[in-house]
Design a protein around this motif. Structure first.
Motif, mmCIF file in Angstrom:
data_model
loop_
_atom_site.group_PDB
_atom_site.id
_atom_site.type_symbol
_atom_site.label_atom_id
_atom_site.label_comp_id
_atom_site.label_asym_id
_atom_site.label_seq_id
_atom_site.Cartn_x
_atom_site.Cartn_y
_atom_site.Cartn_z
ATOM 1 N N MET A 144 0.834 -1.195 0.000
ATOM 2 C CA MET A 144 0.000 0.000 0.000
ATOM 3 C C MET A 144 0.875 1.255 0.000
ATOM 4 O O MET A 144 0.970 1.997 0.982
ATOM 5 C CB MET A 144 -0.963 -0.031 1.179
ATOM 6 C CG MET A 144 -1.837 -1.278 1.164
ATOM 7 S SD MET A 144 -3.345 -1.140 2.126
ATOM 8 C CE MET A 144 -4.302 0.005 1.149
ATOM 9 N N PHE A 145 1.540 1.483 -1.128
ATOM 10 C CA PHE A 145 2.302 2.715 -1.340
ATOM 11 C C PHE A 145 1.364 3.789 -1.869
ATOM 12 O O PHE A 145 0.532 3.536 -2.739
ATOM 13 C CB PHE A 145 3.424 2.491 -2.355
ATOM 14 C CG PHE A 145 4.595 1.711 -1.819
ATOM 15 C CD1 PHE A 145 5.687 2.359 -1.267
ATOM 16 C CD2 PHE A 145 4.606 0.319 -1.869
ATOM 17 C CE1 PHE A 145 6.773 1.646 -0.775
ATOM 18 C CE2 PHE A 145 5.686 -0.404 -1.386
ATOM 19 C CZ PHE A 145 6.770 0.268 -0.836
ATOM 20 N N ARG A 146 1.517 4.998 -1.350
ATOM 21 C CA ARG A 146 0.688 6.118 -1.801
ATOM 22 C C ARG A 146 1.536 7.384 -1.824
ATOM 23 O O ARG A 146 2.508 7.530 -1.070
ATOM 24 C CB ARG A 146 -0.507 6.332 -0.867
ATOM 25 C CG ARG A 146 -1.490 5.165 -0.797
ATOM 26 C CD ARG A 146 -2.251 4.969 -2.096
ATOM 27 N NE ARG A 146 -3.298 3.976 -1.960
ATOM 28 C CZ ARG A 146 -3.135 2.661 -2.139
ATOM 29 N NH1 ARG A 146 -1.927 2.178 -2.419
ATOM 30 N NH2 ARG A 146 -4.160 1.839 -2.026
ATOM 31 N N ASP A 147 1.121 8.320 -2.660
ATOM 32 C CA ASP A 147 1.739 9.640 -2.648
ATOM 33 C C ASP A 147 1.249 10.404 -1.423
ATOM 34 O O ASP A 147 0.093 10.264 -1.000
ATOM 35 C CB ASP A 147 1.367 10.425 -3.901
ATOM 36 C CG ASP A 147 1.970 9.822 -5.164
ATOM 37 O OD1 ASP A 147 3.052 9.209 -5.066
ATOM 38 O OD2 ASP A 147 1.349 9.944 -6.236
ATOM 39 N N GLY A 148 2.131 11.213 -0.868
ATOM 40 C CA GLY A 148 1.755 11.989 0.295
ATOM 41 C C GLY A 148 1.036 13.278 -0.069
ATOM 42 O O GLY A 148 0.902 13.636 -1.243
ATOM 43 N N LYS A 149 0.580 13.965 0.966
ATOM 44 C CA LYS A 149 -0.036 15.273 0.788
ATOM 45 C C LYS A 149 1.029 16.362 0.900
ATOM 46 O O LYS A 149 2.145 16.102 1.336
ATOM 47 C CB LYS A 149 -1.122 15.488 1.844
ATOM 48 C CG LYS A 149 -2.282 14.501 1.767
ATOM 49 C CD LYS A 149 -3.272 14.746 2.898
ATOM 50 C CE LYS A 149 -4.449 13.789 2.843
ATOM 51 N NZ LYS A 149 -5.390 13.997 3.976
ATOM 52 N N ALA A 150 0.639 17.564 0.557
ATOM 53 C CA ALA A 150 1.534 18.723 0.679
ATOM 54 C C ALA A 150 2.863 18.445 -0.025
ATOM 55 O O ALA A 150 3.934 18.546 0.582
ATOM 56 C CB ALA A 150 1.755 19.089 2.139
ATOM 57 N N ASP A 151 2.769 18.086 -1.315
ATOM 58 C CA ASP A 151 3.961 17.786 -2.107
ATOM 59 C C ASP A 151 4.793 16.663 -1.508
ATOM 60 O O ASP A 151 6.029 16.669 -1.576
ATOM 61 C CB ASP A 151 4.821 19.047 -2.285
ATOM 62 C CG ASP A 151 4.117 20.135 -3.098
ATOM 63 O OD1 ASP A 151 3.362 19.772 -4.027
ATOM 64 O OD2 ASP A 151 4.322 21.315 -2.799
ATOM 65 N N GLY A 152 4.097 15.709 -0.901
ATOM 66 C CA GLY A 152 4.782 14.536 -0.368
ATOM 67 C C GLY A 152 5.317 14.700 1.032
ATOM 68 O O GLY A 152 5.866 13.746 1.597
ATOM 69 N N GLU A 153 5.148 15.862 1.637
ATOM 70 C CA GLU A 153 5.707 16.107 2.962
ATOM 71 C C GLU A 153 4.838 15.551 4.083
ATOM 72 O O GLU A 153 5.324 15.340 5.197
ATOM 73 C CB GLU A 153 5.916 17.615 3.176
ATOM 74 C CG GLU A 153 6.968 18.231 2.257
ATOM 75 C CD GLU A 153 8.329 17.594 2.463
ATOM 76 O OE1 GLU A 153 8.740 17.430 3.630
ATOM 77 O OE2 GLU A 153 8.981 17.248 1.458
ATOM 78 N N GLU A 154 3.559 15.297 3.806
ATOM 79 C CA GLU A 154 2.650 14.781 4.825
ATOM 80 C C GLU A 154 2.100 13.428 4.395
ATOM 81 O O GLU A 154 1.975 13.153 3.200
ATOM 82 C CB GLU A 154 1.494 15.760 5.066
ATOM 83 C CG GLU A 154 1.949 17.113 5.596
ATOM 84 C CD GLU A 154 0.781 18.070 5.774
ATOM 85 O OE1 GLU A 154 -0.381 17.630 5.549
ATOM 86 O OE2 GLU A 154 1.024 19.243 6.098
ATOM 87 N N PRO A 155 1.760 12.555 5.354
ATOM 88 C CA PRO A 155 1.250 11.228 4.995
ATOM 89 C C PRO A 155 -0.082 11.313 4.257
ATOM 90 O O PRO A 155 -0.791 12.330 4.343
ATOM 91 C CB PRO A 155 1.109 10.527 6.346
ATOM 92 C CG PRO A 155 1.023 11.621 7.351
ATOM 93 C CD PRO A 155 1.858 12.738 6.814
ATOM 94 N N PRO A 156 -0.454 10.267 3.559
ATOM 95 C CA PRO A 156 -1.696 10.270 2.763
ATOM 96 C C PRO A 156 -2.962 10.459 3.584
ATOM 97 O O PRO A 156 -3.952 10.968 3.080
ATOM 98 C CB PRO A 156 -1.676 8.895 2.081
ATOM 99 C CG PRO A 156 -0.222 8.517 2.025
ATOM 100 C CD PRO A 156 0.371 9.067 3.285
ATOM 101 N N ASN A 157 -2.969 10.001 4.831
ATOM 102 C CA ASN A 157 -4.115 10.252 5.711
ATOM 103 C C ASN A 157 -3.636 10.292 7.157
ATOM 104 O O ASN A 157 -2.431 10.214 7.426
ATOM 105 C CB ASN A 157 -5.242 9.224 5.484
ATOM 106 C CG ASN A 157 -4.824 7.803 5.863
ATOM 107 O OD1 ASN A 157 -3.979 7.593 6.727
ATOM 108 N ND2 ASN A 157 -5.437 6.814 5.206
ATOM 109 N N ASN A 158 -4.572 10.364 8.085
ATOM 110 C CA ASN A 158 -4.211 10.564 9.499
ATOM 111 C C ASN A 158 -4.235 9.284 10.319
ATOM 112 O O ASN A 158 -4.271 9.340 11.552
ATOM 113 C CB ASN A 158 -5.164 11.580 10.129
ATOM 114 C CG ASN A 158 -6.593 11.051 10.253
ATOM 115 O OD1 ASN A 158 -6.944 10.034 9.651
ATOM 116 N ND2 ASN A 158 -7.423 11.760 11.010
ATOM 117 N N TRP A 159 -4.194 8.129 9.680
ATOM 118 C CA TRP A 159 -4.312 6.882 10.439
ATOM 119 C C TRP A 159 -3.137 6.695 11.393
ATOM 120 O O TRP A 159 -1.985 7.038 11.078
ATOM 121 C CB TRP A 159 -4.369 5.688 9.502
ATOM 122 C CG TRP A 159 -5.605 5.642 8.646
ATOM 123 C CD1 TRP A 159 -6.632 6.538 8.621
ATOM 124 C CD2 TRP A 159 -5.924 4.634 7.685
ATOM 125 N NE1 TRP A 159 -7.580 6.158 7.704
ATOM 126 C CE2 TRP A 159 -7.170 4.999 7.115
ATOM 127 C CE3 TRP A 159 -5.289 3.485 7.249
ATOM 128 C CZ2 TRP A 159 -7.781 4.216 6.133
ATOM 129 C CZ3 TRP A 159 -5.892 2.710 6.266
ATOM 130 C CH2 TRP A 159 -7.141 3.081 5.720
#
Length: 572
Positions: A144-159
């Motif tokens: 389960m690879f995903r792109d992050g948020k904020a240009d990759g600086e933050e995880p994809p969700n808050n889990w």
């Protein structure tokens, strides 16, 4: 109260014979690193287990369940699997496993092994290939690879991880990233430790691989699989944010709202498709092979979906395990459990301890009935006398319930949690990921005491033990209890023999009407057997015309507090 006055209301009928072995089996969990050490390195191994199988046969259980022994870096006690088809050298070889299986079967014991399908080790060949291959590759599609948020600086969700901290790690921060020359900033999901990346179960290659693993061990002759995190393999589409708590043990009694159905990472409908497919695989083999779900799912009606006729055969009743020492609560959870499982024609699978929770000989002695994730030396300590007395009573009650039951190694000796373990010795990833705020599970995983006068209490030939045993284990060693009237070992051995003789696992359950609303007593009948547990302060009398068959503790003027008795009509 006279014999004729012992009326009862049936809530669960007996199931017809003959039936599959797993419907009423008592299965003994072996945690390999802590059961017995043959080579003297201080770590339990398969040869050590084989050398002690006579203990299980003499105890009277029907099967053993082996926690993971696969090739692994051991970042989470073997639940981080690097190769599903090989034995870790720490535990021996495939030949050692074959010898264990052969000896167990010769003793009439079936063998269930752990399967860990939600995640692999980060040292698994697949994950190493995924790190090196880069975004968008078929190798990464297995996880389960995903792109992050904020240009990759933050995880994809808050889990959050069940073990504490975030459930995502950025790829370029993985310890192997620099060695492999990885520079991209994708993130991978790990619902447990960062060394345990979650597999992507929408990928057909993942599904095919795990079926091949099933067949590998079924071909060797194993009798079933305990499926780790059985409710976790499928995640909700889109991986939405969720603000709930991802802790596995919440202490509910099984009647709560189905909060797990609202969690995007657990108990998604797609898991049932997987088990329907696995059910067909097991059906190709003779001997009624079985699947047992480790699924922390509520309410019990949702858990029962895992044991529908075309899915799994057993599912641990964690609602029962977490029920407080309270008469009404116990009656409620038993009634709800049997009703939910009867709806789908499956046995209820009772359990009180395992390698993930505080041992019930300590848990039931904790003031206020709290269920912490481990206990440290400076924290409030369980009352050892009360805890063991209640544990013996709870076990005797559990073994009289219809269905199957699991025992955890050492509970037949009355072993308590190691609550004074030095913090410097802790190895559970939960201890580290929670910033040392949760003690973790090391205290219930301490090596077994076999011989009270031997170095290391007979765990292995050198006296070495990977975790130290508390002083209390010496007097509780197996050789100090065998043949000793009133010992916890002899209580278990006697109860298991009577359970088998009376066919309790295949029996019915009827609540004794006189105690139906009693705040201090749990009383039921299973066939001719009367089971009475006194949770109150005042002694309770065994009904006239009944004679006590087994008691969890000494009897005086009636059944004293925290004591269970099995009684039968004098004519039986």
């Amino acid at each position: 109260m006279t014999n004729t006055a012992v009326t009862a209301t049936t809530i669960h009928p007996a199931h017809p014979e003959p039936a599959e072995w797993w419907r009423d089996a008592v299965i003994y969990q072996v945690y390999p690193r802590s059961f017995a050490d043959a080579d003297g390195d201080g770590m339990g191994d398969l040869a050590g287990i084989t050398s002690r199988l006579d203990h299980l046969a003499a105890l009277g259980v029907d099967a053993l369940w082996l926690s993971p022994f696969y090739r692994s870096p051991q970042a989470d006690g073997g639940y981080d699997v690097a190769d599903y088809r090989d034995v870790d050298p720490l535990f021996g070889t495939l030949e050692d496993f074959d010898a264990l299986l052969g000896r167990a079967h010769a003793l009439g014991l079936r063998v269930v092994i752990d399967l860990v399908p939600n995640h692999t080790s980060d040292q698994h060949r697949w994950f190493q290939e995924a790190l090196a291959a880069g975004p968008g590759s078929p190798e990464r599609a297995r996880y389960m690879f995903r792109d992050g948020k904020a240009d990759g600086e933050e995880p994809p969700n808050n889990w959050g991880s069940v073990f504490g901290g975030p459930a995502w790690t950025r790829v370029d921060r993985h310890p192997d990233a620099e060695r492999l020359g990885v520079t991209d900033t994708q993130w991978y999901l790990h619902m447990f430790d960062s060394s345990q990346p979650d597999l992507e179960w929408t990928n057909p290659e993942v599904r095919a691989e795990m079926i091949d693993v099933l067949r590998f061990w079924l071909d060797k002759g194993v009798d079933g699989f305990r499926v780790d995190v059985a409710h976790g393999m499928v995640k909700k589409d889109g991986l939405p944010d969720w603000d709930g708590n991802t802790s596995m043990v919440d202490g509910s009694t099984g009647e709560a709202a189905n909060v797990t159905a609202l969690t995007p990472m657990f108990d998604q409908p797609g898991v049932h498709e997987i088990y329907r497919e696995w059910n067909k695989v097991l059906a190709e083999y003779d001997g009624d092979r079985a699947l047992c779900a480790e699924a922390w799912v509520e309410p019990l009606s949702a858990l029962a979906r895992y044991v529908r006729p075309d899915e799994m055969q057993q599912a641990f009743n964690f609602a029962y395990l977490t029920t407080p020492w309270d008469a009404k609560a116990l009656r409620d959870v038993v009634t709800t459990s049997l009703g939910a499982y009867d709806e789908v024609g499956a046995p209820t699978t009772w359990v009180l301890s395992n390698h993930d929770v505080v041992r019930h000989a300590s848990r039931l002695g904790i003031p206020g009935g709290a269920r912490p994730n481990g206990i440290r030396a400076h924290e409030p300590q369980p009352d050892a006398v009360v805890g063991l007395r209640r544990a013996r009573a709870a076990t005797l009650q559990m073994l009289a319930l219809p269905g199957s039951a699991y025992l955890y190694q050492g509970e037949e000796l009355g072993l308590p949690e190691h609550t004074t373990l030095d913090d410097s010795l802790r190895q559970d990833p939960a201890w580290f990921r929670t910033g040392h705020t949760e003690a973790g599970r090391d205290g219930c995983r301490v090596p077994m005491p076999w011989e009270g006068d031997a170095p290391g209490l007979g765990f292995g030939p050198t006296g070495a033990t990977w975790l130290p045993q508390p002083d209390s284990y010496r007097e509780l060693a197996a050789d100090r209890q065998r043949g000793v009237a009133g010992s916890t070992y002899e209580l278990y051995r006697t109860a298991l023999a009577e359970r088998r003789r009376l066919g309790l696992g295949a029996g019915d359950l009827a609540w004794v009407d006189a105690y139906a609303d009693d705040p201090a007593v749990v009383a039921f009948r299973n066939g001719d057997l009367l089971v009475l547990t006194n949770l109150g302060d005042a002694p309770v009398q065994v009904p006239a015309g009944y004679e006590v068959l087994v008691a969890s503790g000494p009897l005086g003027d009636g059944v004293p507090t925290d004591t269970t008795v099995w009684a039968v009509p004098a004519s039986v």
